[in-house]
Design a protein around this motif. Structure first.
Motif, PDB file in Angstrom:
ATOM      1  N   MET A  45       0.843  -1.204   0.000  1.00 45.91           N
ATOM      2  CA  MET A  45       0.000   0.000   0.000  1.00 45.91           C
ATOM      3  C   MET A  45       0.875   1.248   0.000  1.00 45.91           C
ATOM      4  N   ALA A  46       0.467   2.236  -0.770  1.00 46.97           N
ATOM      5  CA  ALA A  46       1.254   3.459  -0.895  1.00 46.97           C
ATOM      6  C   ALA A  46       1.393   4.173   0.442  1.00 46.97           C
ATOM      7  N   LYS A  47       2.555   4.775   0.651  1.00 50.07           N
ATOM      8  CA  LYS A  47       2.773   5.628   1.818  1.00 50.07           C
ATOM      9  C   LYS A  47       2.601   7.081   1.400  1.00 50.07           C
ATOM     10  N   THR A  48       2.064   7.896   2.315  1.00 47.02           N
ATOM     11  CA  THR A  48       1.836   9.303   1.986  1.00 47.02           C
ATOM     12  C   THR A  48       2.220  10.199   3.159  1.00 47.02           C
ATOM     13  N   ILE A  49       2.509  11.458   2.825  1.00 48.11           N
ATOM     14  CA  ILE A  49       2.682  12.493   3.843  1.00 48.11           C
ATOM     15  C   ILE A  49       2.020  13.764   3.325  1.00 48.11           C
ATOM     16  N   LEU A  50       1.163  14.364   4.154  1.00 49.96           N
ATOM     17  CA  LEU A  50       0.365  15.524   3.762  1.00 49.96           C
ATOM     18  C   LEU A  50       0.922  16.783   4.409  1.00 49.96           C
ATOM     19  N   HIS A  51       1.120  17.820   3.601  1.00 49.43           N
ATOM     20  CA  HIS A  51       1.546  19.122   4.091  1.00 49.43           C
ATOM     21  C   HIS A  51       0.498  20.150   3.664  1.00 49.43           C
ATOM     22  N   LYS A  52      -0.406  20.504   4.569  1.00 54.54           N
ATOM     23  CA  LYS A  52      -1.410  21.517   4.258  1.00 54.54           C
ATOM     24  C   LYS A  52      -0.739  22.892   4.125  1.00 54.54           C
ATOM     25  N   ALA A  53      -1.330  23.719   3.271  1.00 56.72           N
ATOM     26  CA  ALA A  53      -0.733  25.025   2.978  1.00 56.72           C
ATOM     27  C   ALA A  53      -0.506  25.851   4.238  1.00 56.72           C
ATOM     28  N   ASP A  54      -1.458  25.794   5.174  1.00 57.85           N
ATOM     29  CA  ASP A  54      -1.344  26.648   6.363  1.00 57.85           C
ATOM     30  C   ASP A  54      -0.395  26.096   7.422  1.00 57.85           C
ATOM     31  N   THR A  55       0.229  24.936   7.155  1.00 53.64           N
ATOM     32  CA  THR A  55       1.246  24.418   8.079  1.00 53.64           C
ATOM     33  C   THR A  55       2.655  24.800   7.638  1.00 53.64           C
ATOM     34  N   ARG A  56       2.786  25.465   6.501  1.00 50.03           N
ATOM     35  CA  ARG A  56       4.103  25.892   6.043  1.00 50.03           C
ATOM     36  C   ARG A  56       4.620  27.040   6.907  1.00 50.03           C
ATOM     37  N   ALA A  57       5.918  27.093   7.108  1.00 45.69           N
ATOM     38  CA  ALA A  57       6.514  28.223   7.813  1.00 45.69           C
ATOM     39  C   ALA A  57       6.442  29.461   6.927  1.00 45.69           C
ATOM     40  N   LYS A  58       6.244  30.628   7.555  1.00 47.07           N
ATOM     41  CA  LYS A  58       6.140  31.868   6.801  1.00 47.07           C
ATOM     42  C   LYS A  58       7.233  32.832   7.236  1.00 47.07           C
ATOM     43  N   ALA A  59       7.924  33.411   6.252  1.00 51.50           N
ATOM     44  CA  ALA A  59       8.899  34.466   6.512  1.00 51.50           C
ATOM     45  C   ALA A  59       8.419  35.727   5.812  1.00 51.50           C
ATOM     46  N   ASP A  60       8.280  36.823   6.569  1.00 55.36           N
ATOM     47  CA  ASP A  60       7.817  38.094   6.011  1.00 55.36           C
ATOM     48  C   ASP A  60       8.883  39.151   6.259  1.00 55.36           C
ATOM     49  N   HIS A  61       9.594  39.522   5.191  1.00 54.85           N
ATOM     50  CA  HIS A  61      10.656  40.525   5.290  1.00 54.85           C
ATOM     51  C   HIS A  61      10.217  41.859   4.698  1.00 54.85           C
ATOM     52  N   GLY A  62       8.906  42.037   4.524  1.00 53.78           N
ATOM     53  CA  GLY A  62       8.410  43.259   3.910  1.00 53.78           C
ATOM     54  C   GLY A  62       8.458  43.163   2.401  1.00 53.78           C
ATOM     55  N   TRP A  63       9.658  43.219   1.836  1.00 57.79           N
ATOM     56  CA  TRP A  63       9.825  43.117   0.380  1.00 57.79           C
ATOM     57  C   TRP A  63       9.653  41.691  -0.118  1.00 57.79           C
ATOM     58  N   LEU A  64       9.806  40.707   0.804  1.00 55.26           N
ATOM     59  CA  LEU A  64       9.712  39.288   0.460  1.00 55.26           C
ATOM     60  C   LEU A  64       8.772  38.576   1.423  1.00 55.26           C
ATOM     61  N   LYS A  65       7.831  37.851   0.853  1.00 56.55           N
ATOM     62  CA  LYS A  65       7.008  36.933   1.639  1.00 56.55           C
ATOM     63  C   LYS A  65       7.285  35.530   1.099  1.00 56.55           C
ATOM     64  N   SER A  66       7.658  34.626   1.997  1.00 53.96           N
ATOM     65  CA  SER A  66       8.050  33.294   1.569  1.00 53.96           C
ATOM     66  C   SER A  66       7.400  32.246   2.458  1.00 53.96           C
ATOM     67  N   PHE A  67       6.838  31.221   1.820  1.00 52.58           N
ATOM     68  CA  PHE A  67       6.243  30.096   2.541  1.00 52.58           C
ATOM     69  C   PHE A  67       7.124  28.869   2.293  1.00 52.58           C
ATOM     70  N   HIS A  68       7.576  28.243   3.379  1.00 57.52           N
ATOM     71  CA  HIS A  68       8.528  27.147   3.293  1.00 57.52           C
ATOM     72  C   HIS A  68       7.846  25.818   3.606  1.00 57.52           C
ATOM     73  N   THR A  69       7.768  24.938   2.628  1.00 58.12           N
ATOM     74  CA  THR A  69       7.233  23.599   2.877  1.00 58.12           C
ATOM     75  C   THR A  69       8.178  22.805   3.766  1.00 58.12           C
ATOM     76  N   PHE A  70       9.487  22.998   3.570  1.00 55.32           N
ATOM     77  CA  PHE A  70      10.494  22.285   4.353  1.00 55.32           C
ATOM     78  C   PHE A  70      11.375  23.279   5.113  1.00 55.32           C
ATOM     79  N   SER A  71      12.141  22.772   6.073  1.00 56.12           N
ATOM     80  CA  SER A  71      13.018  23.623   6.864  1.00 56.12           C
ATOM     81  C   SER A  71      13.902  24.469   5.957  1.00 56.12           C
ATOM     82  N   PHE A  72      14.015  25.772   6.310  1.00 61.24           N
ATOM     83  CA  PHE A  72      14.781  26.694   5.476  1.00 61.24           C
ATOM     84  C   PHE A  72      15.144  27.919   6.294  1.00 61.24           C
ATOM     85  N   GLY A  73      16.377  28.387   6.118  1.00 58.27           N
ATOM     86  CA  GLY A  73      16.792  29.609   6.797  1.00 58.27           C
ATOM     87  C   GLY A  73      16.694  29.483   8.309  1.00 58.27           C
TER      88      GLY A  73
END
Length: 238
Positions: free
Chosen positions: A1-29
């Motif tokens: 049976m297939a294995k799965t992992i779900l990442h809902k959009a609102d569980t992503r980390a968010k970085a807001d630098h004013g000029w840049l808005k970034s949503f990270h699915t995986f660990s970053f920065g």
């Protein structure tokens, strides 16, 4: 049976630098989540919005396959190999960083944001000579089908990288769907919803949700609304 992992959009980390808005699915920065480091060889999936005229100053990369896919607007690229290019919606760019490269990228338009995906994959060869490639794919797209935009084969459709990975993108009308067959045994598939709502093997996904699937031979994708979808097939062991 297939294995799965779900990442809902609102569980992503968010970085807001004013000029840049970034949503990270995986660990970053500055954001680290030991449960969300990567999906197989897929290390970074950032959903970036950059304000008009702003961008990332010159910075280095090495031994990583770096892919940019603009979704709206135009992104200007300059690098230490003397490449100067503008990447637009409907195009894909790849850099094999290899032994090392410097680059900078910024919003070409001073009045509108640029929205793009920044994707990093671990390569299957280290310390290669750095390279750059850019290609338009939207002129090859067929409604309600996936179009290959990346592969490990220099002679295949789309850009190529140093990894046994295949990327496909597609626009689907409500109710339309298809099956995706894996290119290589042992690979997994990461499904990322660019627009709309879909079902993947019966799992409901909404805009900007991600679903990883592995240990299966095919994946069923059906659009619940008009939808745009990115598929990233990557090695789970590399």
């Amino acid at each position: 049976m297939a294995k799965t992992i779900l990442h809902k959009a609102d569980t992503r980390a968010k970085a807001d630098h004013g000029w840049l808005k970034s949503f990270h699915t995986f660990s970053f920065g500055m954001h680290y989540d030991p449960e969300r480091i990567q999906f197989g060889a897929l290390r970074v999936l950032n959903d970036d919005w950059v304000n008009g005229g702003k961008g990332f100053g010159e910075h280095p990369h090495d031994n990583m396959e770096i892919i940019s896919i603009p979704l709206e607007g135009s992104l200007q690229h300059e690098d230490s190999m003397e490449n100067v290019a503008v990447i637009e919606s409907g195009e894909i760019q790849v850099m094999s960083a290899g032994t090392g490269i410097y680059h900078k990228e910024f919003n070409k338009n001073k009045n509108e944001p640029v929205k793009f995906l920044q994707i990093w994959l671990f390569p299957n060869q280290r310390n290669v000579s750095p390279r750059y490639q850019q290609e338009r794919y939207d002129n090859r797209m067929i409604p309600n089908q996936f179009t290959q935009i990346l592969s490990p084969d220099k002679n295949d459709e789309g850009v190529w990288i140093y990894q046994d990975s295949w990327f496909n993108i597609g626009k689907f009308d409500k109710g339309a769907g298809t099956d995706y067959l894996f290119k290589k045994e042992g690979n997994g598939l990461y499904v990322f919803v660019l627009k709309g709502d879909i079902e993947v093997n019966g799992q409901a996904l909404n805009e900007r949700d991600g679903l990883g699937i592995w240990e299966t031979e095919k994946v069923s994708v059906v659009a619940s609304t008009d939808a745009e979808i990115l598929l990233m097939e990557v090695p789970m062991n590399y």
